[in-house]
Design a protein around this motif. Structure first.
Motif, PDB file in Angstrom:
ATOM      1  N   ASP A 111       0.838  -1.189   0.000  1.00  0.00           N
ATOM      2  CA  ASP A 111       0.000   0.000   0.000  1.00  0.00           C
ATOM      3  C   ASP A 111       0.874   1.240   0.000  1.00  0.00           C
ATOM      4  OD1 ASP A 111       0.867   0.247   2.642  1.00  0.00           O
ATOM      5  OD2 ASP A 111      -0.948  -0.644   3.448  1.00  0.00           O
ATOM      6  N   VAL A 112       0.225   2.372  -0.251  1.00  0.00           N
ATOM      7  CA  VAL A 112       0.936   3.637  -0.371  1.00  0.00           C
ATOM      8  C   VAL A 112       0.052   4.760   0.137  1.00  0.00           C
ATOM      9  CG1 VAL A 112       0.198   3.832  -2.780  1.00  0.00           C
ATOM     10  CG2 VAL A 112       2.081   5.220  -1.962  1.00  0.00           C
ATOM     11  N   ASN A 113       0.653   5.667   0.887  1.00  0.00           N
ATOM     12  CA  ASN A 113       0.012   6.911   1.306  1.00  0.00           C
ATOM     13  C   ASN A 113       0.729   8.063   0.622  1.00  0.00           C
ATOM     14  OD1 ASN A 113      -2.007   6.417   3.740  1.00  0.00           O
ATOM     15  ND2 ASN A 113      -0.280   5.000   4.003  1.00  0.00           N
ATOM     16  N   GLU A 114      -0.044   9.005   0.072  1.00  0.00           N
ATOM     17  CA  GLU A 114       0.553  10.100  -0.687  1.00  0.00           C
ATOM     18  C   GLU A 114      -0.127  11.425  -0.352  1.00  0.00           C
ATOM     19  OE1 GLU A 114       2.090   8.193  -4.821  1.00  0.00           O
ATOM     20  OE2 GLU A 114      -0.074   8.488  -4.681  1.00  0.00           O
ATOM     21  N   VAL A 115       0.652  12.482  -0.385  1.00  0.00           N
ATOM     22  CA  VAL A 115       0.128  13.842  -0.322  1.00  0.00           C
ATOM     23  C   VAL A 115       0.773  14.634  -1.452  1.00  0.00           C
ATOM     24  CG1 VAL A 115      -0.395  13.866   2.138  1.00  0.00           C
ATOM     25  CG2 VAL A 115       1.897  14.483   1.357  1.00  0.00           C
ATOM     26  N   PHE A 116       0.032  15.579  -2.017  1.00  0.00           N
ATOM     27  CA  PHE A 116       0.579  16.386  -3.103  1.00  0.00           C
ATOM     28  C   PHE A 116       0.101  17.821  -2.954  1.00  0.00           C
ATOM     29  CE2 PHE A 116      -3.606  15.645  -4.847  1.00  0.00           C
ATOM     30  CZ  PHE A 116      -3.886  16.813  -5.553  1.00  0.00           C
TER      31      PHE A 116
END
Length: 957
Positions: A570-575
């Protein structure tokens, strides 16, 4: 807000980017409407900021619904693969099961799928979105795919396709190294539509038919769209086209298989020491062996194996594989309040497809090179009642190789059933903060692809070994009967087949669960305008598994072996993204904007990664725009690349130590590798073992684009042109540490040339000299660098007494493509070269002219591919190799012409009949001597050749 005059160029360019917009649609707009209409803030591919400007910092190529219908194609993949910036990718013209085996990335063969490749960087490096949300990767029942199968998305639901050919990891995350394909679905639809289509090649095969049913309802507060579609594509067989009837055109059976229906027997007689390469005489189903005849002047039941004895496997292949796709889609939107909307959409799609290969050969002995000990180390008993030699055939001693193709068992047939389920729901809203209007959305989506593949016509090598061994041991096993591989066709009885021929069933699945939240609006004002911002959070979880048949897991499968694969991450991202106006109208031009974006991704498999992007958009004047971007990106290794278990693919390799290829510079090295003098490679098909690597690092990239858009004032809204736009873009991509395995042929060549352990490790040879083991693993290798130019021209005329015309001309020029291995060795792919069933043309071009007049419309399209060069390989001595002095073959430049015409009747809400012909002048694809599929490159050229005509009826009510 009202569109000021200085933005006329932006509106004109974006409208012109809709490829050759059919004149019937263009005629509905007047010049005044095009330049003064009011725009809502929208979000386009390439930015997360909602804005009114239509032309941004990056070039976005738009394929409209009209363009799709004009193509006469029924697959999204086929449509996208015709774009000039597209590269080689799987499609239904790849008859890809059977000997293709398992690619190093663990994705399987992708049989029946259609993928997209941008900038020739591979399908794994293209991100596919549907309405801005990631689509689940394919499932082929032979691995865990790392690319999207566009055949899981029905064509009937598509409103348009937006293609961003630029690195976009900062905006969209992993996989967007080469670009983004965003499929926008049909939404606001009123009434019903029934579309029927049918087409076939002029030879009467390859029929494609379909029916699409659509219905929509829009009220003040809600909209509903429903779609049901069914598409069928019939096969085209290689035997039905002159060019594809033999393995390599113009060579007959010379390059056919040594696994023949009568059998090839390379043995050493222990009584005389004679090395023999024999095949039974034609029609002799019980050949008699005379040990006193040690040469080729024989009068017994055998003769020495020669070129004319080879097997023509090509006639069993397909040029176009059959496919049947049924899709159901629904989308509902409801305005809870003026500033809040809820939506939900769901899709189910079933794809049933078939691939077919020639009857599966049985190769036995050390020179078989299968990598399976049951075949490579077999002993065939002298007591086998059908063994004519009278002695045990022991691998590495009296047995060198046997190749027998049991045509009695029929062709290998691989049937796939792929079920796609997708659900997406969310809220979309807006609010005012001060003088700014802010937009927000939250989304949740789930997608699953599950595939089942059934394989008929393969064999159980464990049971084969038992049936060829001691008859007494065979008799002690229920169902076992001695096997006759020594006679001609028909000597393998139904009882023998029942023991050695199973039905093989494989399954695989890919799942994607995701949640995202986004916000966009204006932060504050500067003298030149508002500073806009977008920000968001995204969570994704990937799960995938592949389960081969238990027979395969046990190692008893005679075909390509593999082991189960499963994994998840899984992956958590903010942009965040900013659009900053530097200056407004002044001495330096109309406007200069700076865009900044960055994304931080935290992966459970390797940790965190930050990717930035910078862009400039300079409106120099009312009719001239300059833009440039620089981006850093990455691609996370897929489940198959990380966790793929040992599997195998069969490569066509030329052994540099074989007598037909050896030269003085490597002769000593060949002896050092244990290859005896006079060794001749018996079977060029070498089994290569591959598998995943949990220690892989992400691929990292740098992308740069720059260019201009010119819409000259003297060619807009004048007597000879409503719009005239000229667009030029330069691109450059640099990928470091691409996940790949070194080309097997390159690895073998480097091993023989250098004897270096890094290349020779994993390559094993039998005592006879032949390769019997080849380990080729994934790792982060070297780099890939490519650059080139896009040059596009669009021209639309005013309405005249002769109607209205729209002209579009798109061109892509690839000036560099360099793939370098970890030790600095250059890989064979480069512009203008055909290699490994794919090509990078130096110039690809599409030009189209659309015409409309009242209820009539017509179009003419030309598609051009520049010439290519390839190595002739084993066909170098044949006339079909057109440059024998250099051992190369030139694939001449190819141009296709497509024509279409339609008429709209005023029945109900409209009834339109359309007829078209693709490849009007019957252009045949150039002969490819290095291609493994029927002498064609199916990802570069239209296959099969010949005209394809089609009819379409569309009724709206």
């Amino acid at each position: 807000m009202s569109l000021p005059n200085r933005c006329r160029l932006a509106a004109a360019v974006q409208l012109s980017l809709i490829l050759a917009l059919p004149a019937a649609a263009i005629a509905q707009e007047t010049p005044t409407q095009a330049s003064t209409r009011t725009l809502d803030a929208v979000q386009v591919t390439g930015t997360r900021i909602r804005r009114a400007e239509l032309e941004g910092q990056v070039p976005v190529h738009t394929v409209s619904r009209q363009d799709i219908e004009r193509s006469g194609l029924t697959s999204i993949g086929d449509v996208v693969q015709q774009l000039t910036g597209s590269g080689s990718a799987l499609n239904t013209k790849f008859n890809s099961s059977g000997n293709f085996g398992f690619p190093p990335d663990g994705s399987g063969v992708g049989a029946g799928s259609a993928q997209v490749d941008l900038r020739h960087l591979g399908s794994r490096r293209v991100l596919v979105l549907v309405d801005g949300i990631r689509w689940v990767n394919e499932s082929s029942a032979s691995g865990v795919g790392a690319a999207v199968d566009l055949n899981t998305i029905p064509m009937s639901i598509v409103e348009r396709i937006e293609v961003l050919e630029d690195g976009a990891s900062s905006l969209y995350g992993s996989d967007a190294i080469a670009g983004v394909v965003n499929i926008i679905t049909r939404r606001d639809f009123e009434g019903g539509q029934v579309t029927l289509n049918y087409g076939e090649f002029e030879k009467g095969d390859g029929a494609t038919s379909g029916i699409d049913l659509s219905w929509g309802r829009t009220t003040e507060r809600s909209s509903l769209f429903l779609s049901l579609s069914h598409t069928e594509q019939d096969p085209v067989y290689a035997r039905d086209r002159l060019q594809s009837r033999f393995p390599v055109p113009g060579t007959g059976v010379a390059l056919g298989s040594s696994g023949t229906p009568t059998g090839r027997f390379m043995v050493r007689d222990p009584n005389t020491g004679a090395m023999l390469d024999l095949t039974p005489n034609t029609g002799d189903n019980a050949p008699v062996y005379d040990p006193t005849q040690t040469g080729c002047a024989r009068t017994d039941g055998f003769h020495c194996f020669g070129t004319d004895d080879r097997f023509n496997f090509a006639e069993y292949n397909m040029l176009m594989t059959p496919s049947e796709r049924t899709g159901v889609f629904g989308q509902f939107r409801f305005d809870i309040s003026p500033n809040l909307q809820w939506y939900a959409k769901a899709l189910y799609n079933r794809r049933e497809s078939t691939n077919q290969a020639a009857p599966e050969p049985i190769f036995l002995g050390p020179e078989a090179g299968t990598g399976n000990p049951l075949a490579d180390e077999i002993t065939i008993s002298a007591r086998n009642p059908f063994n004519p030699f009278g002695f045990d055939l022991v691998s590495g001693d009296t047995l060198v190789m046997i190749g027998r193709r049991p045509v009695e068992g029929g062709a290998r047939v691989f049937e796939q059933k792929v079920d796609t389920q997708y659900f997406n729901t969310g809220l979309v809203g807006s609010f005012e903060a001060g003088d700014s209007l802010w937009f927000w959305d939250v989304n949740a989506a789930y997608g699953r692809n599950k595939a089942r593949q059934t394989n008929y016509g393969s064999y159980n090598i464990f049971n084969i070994a038992q049936a060829l061994g001691d008859p007494d041991a065979c008799a002690a096993v229920a169902g076992c009967v001695p096997l006759n591989i020594f006679g001609g066709p028909g000597t393998i009885t139904p009882e023998m087949l029942a023991w050695i021929q199973p039905i093989v069933r494989d399954e695989s699945q890919n799942e994607l669960s995701q949640f995202s939240a986004n916000i966009s609006g204006d932060l504050f004002g500067l003298p030149a305008g508002q500073v806009a911002m977008a920000a968001g959070y995204e969570y994704r979880r990937y799960e995938g598994w592949y389960q081969p048949d238990p027979l395969t897991v046990r190692g008893h499968y005679n075909g390509v072996p593999s082991q189960p694969t499963s994994g998840s991450y899984d992956v958590n991202e903010v942009f965040v993204e900013f659009d900053v106006p530097i200056f407004g109208q002044g001495a330096l031009g109309e406007r200069l904007d700076l865009s900044l974006a960055g994304r931080y991704s935290d992966y459970s498999t390797f940790g965190g990664e930050f990717t930035p992007k910078y862009g400039l958009r300079w409106q120099v004047s009312e009719d001239f725009l300059l833009r440039a971007t620089y981006a850093e990106g990455f691609r996370a290794p897929s489940i198959g690349e990380l966790y793929g278990s040992d599997s195998r693919f069969d490569a066509q390799l030329d052994d540099p130590c074989s007598s037909q290829f050896i030269n003085a510079s490597v002769e000593a090295n060949c002896r050092a590798l244990g290859v005896p003098e006079g060794y001749a490679q018996a079977n060029p098909q070498i089994s290569v073992t591959t598998g995943g690597n949990p220690n892989l690092e992400p691929e990292r990239s740098r992308s740069f684009t720059t260019g201009f858009v010119w819409s000259p004032w003297f060619a807009n809204n004048v007597s000879w042109a409503d719009r005239f736009d000229f667009e030029v873009t330069f691109y450059r991509h640099d990928i470091q540490g691409p996940v790949q395995a070194l080309s097997a042929q390159t690895q073998l060549d480097l091993c023989v040339q250098s004897l270096a352990e890094e290349f020779c490790d994993g390559i094993g040879r039998a005592t006879t000299g032949g390769i019997n083991a080849f380990n080729n693993r994934l790792t982060n290798l070297g780099s890939i660098k490519t650059d080139g130019w896009d040059v596009d021209l669009y021209w639309t005329t005013p309405v005249t007494t002769a109607g209205r015309f729209a002209f579009a001309w798109q061109n892509s020029f690839v000036t560099r493509y360099e793939a370098v291995g970890g030790a600095g060795q250059r890989q064979p792919r480069r512009p203008g070269i055909e290699v490994e069933d794919s090509a990078i043309p130096e110039w690809s071009s599409t030009a189209s002219v659309d015409w409309s007049y009242n209820a009539w419309n017509a179009s003419w399209t030309t598609r051009h591919i520049s010439d290519l060069m390839e190595d002739c390989g084993g066909a170098a001595t044949f006339p079909v190799c057109n440059m024998p002095e250099t051992g190369t073959n030139r694939l001449g430049s190819t141009t296709y012409h497509d024509v279409q015409a339609g008429y709209r009747f005023n029945w109900l809400e409209g009834f339109t009949l359309t007829a078209g012909i693709n490849n009007v002048f019957q252009k045949e694809p150039p002969i490819c001597l290095s291609c493994s599929l029927n002498g064609y490159d199916p990802s570069t050229y239209d296959i099969p050749g010949g005209r394809f005509w089609y009819l379409r009826a569309d009724l709206r009510f």
